[in-house]
Design a protein around this motif. Structure first.
Motif: not given
Lengths: 388, 388
Positions: A282-310
């Motif tokens: 109902a939420k768009g199937g695997l394609e939509a879920q995959e895009q959503l998951n990639k976006r979620k992970a990218s956002k979090l890794y990007a935030a963490l990458d900004q503070y590599p000493k911490l």
């Protein structure tokens, strides 16, 4: 009587994981009165028509969502991944014996604590095993995967299967490739990333996935098997060759022949799978879920990458998991403070696995982008406060 | 949104069986928000404090209700009775090897289709088995139990255990005694009558009971083991003796050491056990339940006995089950008519097991006396209408 409402949680636990609130609400009603039967879905006979329909429909939904080809079959077992670790060698070796007249070797890629456990269980049970790659030996820690061409090569005609864990939940390592060898079956543990993205099922001999991360409650495991592998040597042939047998409830041909109900299948737990899959479609199937998951992970890794000493990330960039983001925090007492402040913001389940420590944010299918945005804001805020 | 109410069903299914409506209502709420955590009980980590509390409390309730002595321990496994059939021989033989330095025989009493299946699995897995009694050989059918003194005698010091099924769900046969031999462990399958009456737990080496009849949903099995039996020979010792190993998730010492969470325990399913046991205590405990169950069964058998030409009972009086009342109906088309008329009166789940046919009324703990009274009225009414 209290209500069936709740605020959507911001929960990043590694599993059992959160499920969509709407799925749980429907399941709660069905627990009491399913389809106007006057009985709950957990109370009906596992051999009744409505129960068989639950099983069949759930199988169909998996086939649809994962585009499972006709060469493959879906079945369910109780017992989770650990039961899979024990049931895979006897079943796959029995298939190998049927085809080759002799037992084959069980080849393992050890890239984290789950594949290590699976390998150890195959050895314990007395199967002839070999290790194709061991990240800890190669790198001193789990957090990377050796380039495929550097793996030890298994021998076709002598190797029953190559086993790997596609996503290591504890270590946050996800495979960017499928370790395929001509003429050797690939067996994959997808417990923590099944239905997180598209996959070419035709490449696999066997897939095993515990439900309790992306697709349901603990208590049921999904198997997808190449039908040809259901042809096994007989018990007597195997005994004569000294090959240990699978307990009958995990003997794949018996389970498939009985439509996953050789023993009593936990119908309520399968019903929840069904509701999760329907919700995913109902939420768009695997394609939509995959895009959503990639976006979620990218956002979090990007935030963490900004503070590599911490924020220290033990996983190499090329094999970072989209499902389990692991990191440690440098500085006396900062991990405890991070968890405490996160909890105040209702961001829960962030503590790392007891065996490795640190933090782990699991971003399974049911974790909303809104929850991840809140976490990213907090990671940035905490990062600014503790950087100089 | 629909409500959590339902009319109490009159359901006599053999399992998965009905559960008390109040238990399901509480479980439905807890599925969504457990103990104000903002998460459902099926979503929390199996290693979190609230999950461990669910497991511990459920164990305590079993200990209290069954007056389990300190010599015994309670644990849980996924997989139901069939997994029990496979896990009992390797574990109990491993305990025997530890004590005696050599493998012991597995001795079985075959009194119905479940004990027969259990015996066949032990043979299939390669254990050295013997049959102490076989009702089908003695009487031409399952429906009686040979007097204990006529059983073949197992040899102490050479027999790892004597296995029996205390209540044969399919055949409606319940043991009126415990087959105890000096110096030999007794192993009992109580899947369909655990907590139906008091039992002296101290007499057993091991009890195994699937939850889905008297105590919960399918998906969890209760084990009660004599602690001394957790001392097992090592895997290497067993391999050297050619004794097959139990898969690690069913290796009893490992499961007990990890408080039933070596692998992911299905917490929602255990939580329902807990609610059922709390409900049982609130209703007067095992003594009250036993009296109720005896009354329910007596009423139904008395009604059937009034029309002996119409209702045929394949089970001898001394071994009639209080849980599963089986009978056939003489006369062309009368069984179908009985089922049809019963359904019109909302009396459901009365069809016998596909392997034996006829009728079966299961009178598990959650079946109310009111339901049984309605069934008794109908049995009488139908009896009068078809007798002359």
């Amino acid at each position: 009587m209290a209500s069936l409402d709740r605020e959507d949680p911001n929960y990043f636990g590694a599993g059992p994981a959160m499920l969509p609130t709407s799925v749980l609400q429907q399941a709660a009603l069905d627990l009491i009165n399913y389809d106007n039967l006057g009985l709950g879905v957990g109370e009906i006979s596992h051999r009744s028509a409505p129960a068989i329909e639950v099983v069949d429909e759930t199988k169909q939904l998996f086939k649809k969502l994962l585009e499972i080809p006709d060469t493959h079959e879906v079945f369910f077992l109780q017992g989770g991944g650990t039961t899979g670790f024990s049931s895979i060698p006897p079943n796959l070796v029995a298939s190998f014996v049927k085809k080759h007249g002799k037992p084959g070797k069980c080849a393992y890629a050890i890239t984290g604590s789950w594949s290590k456990k699976s390998y150890e269980e195959a050895v314990r049970l007395g199967f002839y095993c070999e290790v194709l790659t061991d990240s800890k030996k190669a790198y001193g820690k789990f957090g990377d995967i050796e380039p495929f061409e550097q793996w030890k090569k298994p021998t076709p005609g002598e190797t029953a299967y190559v086993y790997y864990c596609d996503n290591e939940t504890v270590n946050g390592v996800e495979f960017p490739f499928i370790p395929e060898y001509e003429g050797i079956e690939v067996v994959a543990d997808l417990s923590s990333n099944i239905l997180s993205r598209k996959m070419d099922i035709s490449k696999f001999g066997l897939i095993m996935a515990g439900a309790q991360k992306n697709v349901g409650l603990a208590g049921i495991t999904i198997y997808i098997i190449k039908k040809a592998l259901l042809e096994q040597a007989t018990d007597d042939e195997l005994k004569a060759l000294g090959v240990p047998l699978a307990p009958i409830a995990t003997h794949y041909p018996t389970v498939v022949k009985n439509n996953s109900a050789y023993n009593t299948i936990p119908i309520f737990t399968v019903h929840i799978l069904k509701l999760v899959l329907q919700n995913l479609i109902a939420k768009g199937g695997l394609e939509a879920q995959e895009q959503l998951n990639k976006r979620k992970a990218s956002k979090l890794y990007a935030a963490l990458d900004q503070y590599p000493k911490l924020y220290k990330q033990p996983v190499s960039k090329g094999v970072r998991s989209d499902m389990n983001v692991v990191f440690t925090i440098e500085g006396e007492g900062l991990e405890a403070e991070f968890l405490k402040l996160a909890k105040e913001k209702k961001l829960d389940g962030l503590k790392g696995h007891r065996s490795v420590g640190g933090m782990r944010a699991s971003l399974y299918n049911a974790v909303t982008e809104h929850s991840v945005d809140l976490l990213v804001d907090f990671v940035n805020e905490f990062g600014k406060a503790h950087s100089n």
